[in-house]
Design a protein around this motif. Sequence first.
Motif, PDB file in Angstrom:
ATOM      1  N   ALA A 279       6.339  -5.333  31.048  1.00 33.03           N
ATOM      2  CA  ALA A 279       4.906  -5.650  31.045  1.00 33.03           C
ATOM      3  C   ALA A 279       4.147  -4.400  30.630  1.00 33.03           C
ATOM      4  O   ALA A 279       4.675  -3.278  30.672  1.00 33.03           O
ATOM      5  N   LEU A 280       2.906  -4.599  30.226  1.00 33.53           N
ATOM      6  CA  LEU A 280       2.003  -3.485  29.969  1.00 33.53           C
ATOM      7  C   LEU A 280       1.203  -3.214  31.226  1.00 33.53           C
ATOM      8  O   LEU A 280       1.118  -4.064  32.126  1.00 33.53           O
ATOM      9  N   VAL A 281       0.598  -2.057  31.296  1.00 33.21           N
ATOM     10  CA  VAL A 281      -0.350  -1.731  32.367  1.00 33.21           C
ATOM     11  C   VAL A 281      -1.733  -1.698  31.728  1.00 33.21           C
ATOM     12  O   VAL A 281      -1.959  -0.954  30.764  1.00 33.21           O
ATOM     13  N   ILE A 282      -2.631  -2.510  32.238  1.00 34.65           N
ATOM     14  CA  ILE A 282      -3.941  -2.668  31.593  1.00 34.65           C
ATOM     15  C   ILE A 282      -5.082  -2.437  32.577  1.00 34.65           C
ATOM     16  O   ILE A 282      -4.928  -2.603  33.794  1.00 34.65           O
ATOM     17  N   GLN A 283      -6.212  -2.019  32.028  1.00 33.55           N
ATOM     18  CA  GLN A 283      -7.454  -2.038  32.802  1.00 33.55           C
ATOM     19  C   GLN A 283      -7.930  -3.480  32.897  1.00 33.55           C
ATOM     20  O   GLN A 283      -8.034  -4.175  31.877  1.00 33.55           O
ATOM     21  N   ALA A 284      -8.199  -3.943  34.092  1.00 37.72           N
ATOM     22  CA  ALA A 284      -8.664  -5.310  34.330  1.00 37.72           C
ATOM     23  C   ALA A 284      -9.770  -5.248  35.374  1.00 37.72           C
ATOM     24  O   ALA A 284      -9.530  -5.441  36.575  1.00 37.72           O
ATOM     25  N   PRO A 285     -10.999  -4.944  34.950  1.00 38.10           N
ATOM     26  CA  PRO A 285     -12.090  -4.683  35.890  1.00 38.10           C
ATOM     27  C   PRO A 285     -12.364  -5.797  36.879  1.00 38.10           C
ATOM     28  O   PRO A 285     -12.851  -5.523  37.986  1.00 38.10           O
ATOM     29  N   LEU A 286     -12.068  -7.047  36.519  1.00 36.15           N
ATOM     30  CA  LEU A 286     -12.345  -8.163  37.420  1.00 36.15           C
ATOM     31  C   LEU A 286     -11.211  -8.434  38.396  1.00 36.15           C
ATOM     32  O   LEU A 286     -11.353  -9.258  39.305  1.00 36.15           O
ATOM     33  N   ALA A 293      -0.543  -4.919  36.108  1.00 30.69           N
ATOM     34  CA  ALA A 293       0.424  -5.253  35.067  1.00 30.69           C
ATOM     35  C   ALA A 293      -0.077  -6.464  34.285  1.00 30.69           C
ATOM     36  O   ALA A 293      -0.754  -7.350  34.836  1.00 30.69           O
ATOM     37  N   SER A 294       0.217  -6.497  33.007  1.00 29.58           N
ATOM     38  CA  SER A 294      -0.176  -7.644  32.191  1.00 29.58           C
ATOM     39  C   SER A 294       0.535  -8.903  32.683  1.00 29.58           C
ATOM     40  O   SER A 294       1.602  -8.838  33.302  1.00 29.58           O
ATOM     41  N   LYS A 295      -0.079 -10.050  32.396  1.00 32.01           N
ATOM     42  CA  LYS A 295       0.490 -11.316  32.846  1.00 32.01           C
ATOM     43  C   LYS A 295       0.105 -12.422  31.880  1.00 32.01           C
ATOM     44  O   LYS A 295      -0.734 -12.229  30.978  1.00 32.01           O
TER      45      LYS A 295
END
Length: 444
Positions: A279-286, A293-295
């Motif tokens: 998976a990637l690691v992403i900024q997800a402010p919400l 981790a990306s999903k």
Amino acid sequence: MQFRFTHPLRWIALMGLMVSTAGCYENDQPGVIDPLLPGTANFTKYVAVGNSLTAGYADNGLYRDGQLNSYPSILAQQFRLVRGGSTFVQPLFTPEQAAGTGYLKLTSLPTAASGGLPVTAQVAPQAVRGLVNGKPLFTKFIGPLNNLGVPGIRMSDTQTPGYGSAAGNPYFERLLPDVSALRTYQQFVGDNVTDATFFSCFMGNNDALGYATTGGVTPFTPTALFTANYNALISTLNANGRQGVVIGIPKVTTAAFFQTVTLTQVIAKIAAANPAVTALVIQAPLAPGGIRASKTGDLLLLAQQAAYATIGRTDVGTKIGPYGLSLTNPLANELVLDAEEVAALNAKIDEYNGIMKAQADSRGLAWVDVSTLTNQLSTGLAQNGVNFSLSYILGGVMSLDGIHFTPAGYALLANEIIKSINAKYSSTIPLVDATRYRKVLVQP
């Protein structure tokens, strides 16, 4: 980093399907209803209000061929079949400046070097008359118009003085005399609908699309401002009972812009060299904590292909750990429309559509739910033996920017609008044959 194109390709065999004769074809749909009647509507003078989709924007630019095949131009052509009507005037670029603001063209088929994606190139603009603070000013087109489409305009802009100045929106600036630079779009519409008998209004897209194409960075137009400006605009258009059609906002994440480069592709490429990566690691402010981790449900953006090629490097982002693979160096928010942002986007589109449909219903106007068309295209739509879909390039509907339509796509949109008009006003406007309009733009 290379990305594999998502669709099975038989490129050589299918290239011939990408370009077909563009077109002004009237009454060319098999089985049209006869006689052709306007019903209770008056199509004598038709005016179209909207943004880039109304202007005929395509391939990341506004140019003559796209303008000539805009959905309002197609509608006007069909309206003349049932009632005659006056000339439909668009702010066309001249044949000598046909490239307009510049646009993308397809230059080669997918290769390993291109990451399995088609290669595009920029066609230079031909209609730039100067620059202001580094922004282009386009060739002026002054005078009464029927197509009032302004690329980039949001509902939040319609009552902003100076929006058509040299420092404002260059697409609007080219339509205004210099002495009228402070006139608002609302006033501009009022100037051009005085003697109109029918209108279309396709607004609100950019109030949601800006959020979507920037990975949730550009804020939505506040609901109160959207409502106030939209109600004022419709009041102007519907003055004295003028008839018309209101077009809703589709769920934009079905577009090729969000469906062509995928998480699965990117992760698979990285995992080929580093099997530990799942998976990637992403900024997800919400999301809780703002980093995760990306999903499934996270969407990557077609315009950010180059940025995804930097994943795993330690000289990008915070530079603390591999970019997009570490909690200390997550993939930037603007590079991913994450699942939480998709949910917020769809909820806002539903809210905007509710505001617009309420106005249409209360005023007795036709309403078009564009999602009916996009849902059909999501699984494939056949017309006269030709299959259309939202797939990038081969679907024939989405232009090279992955957001706007090809002429064939605009023809399909025009048909959806015609269906709603016929149902509301008991008219028998014939549909057009979308297979006779150009698909993806291919040039040497």
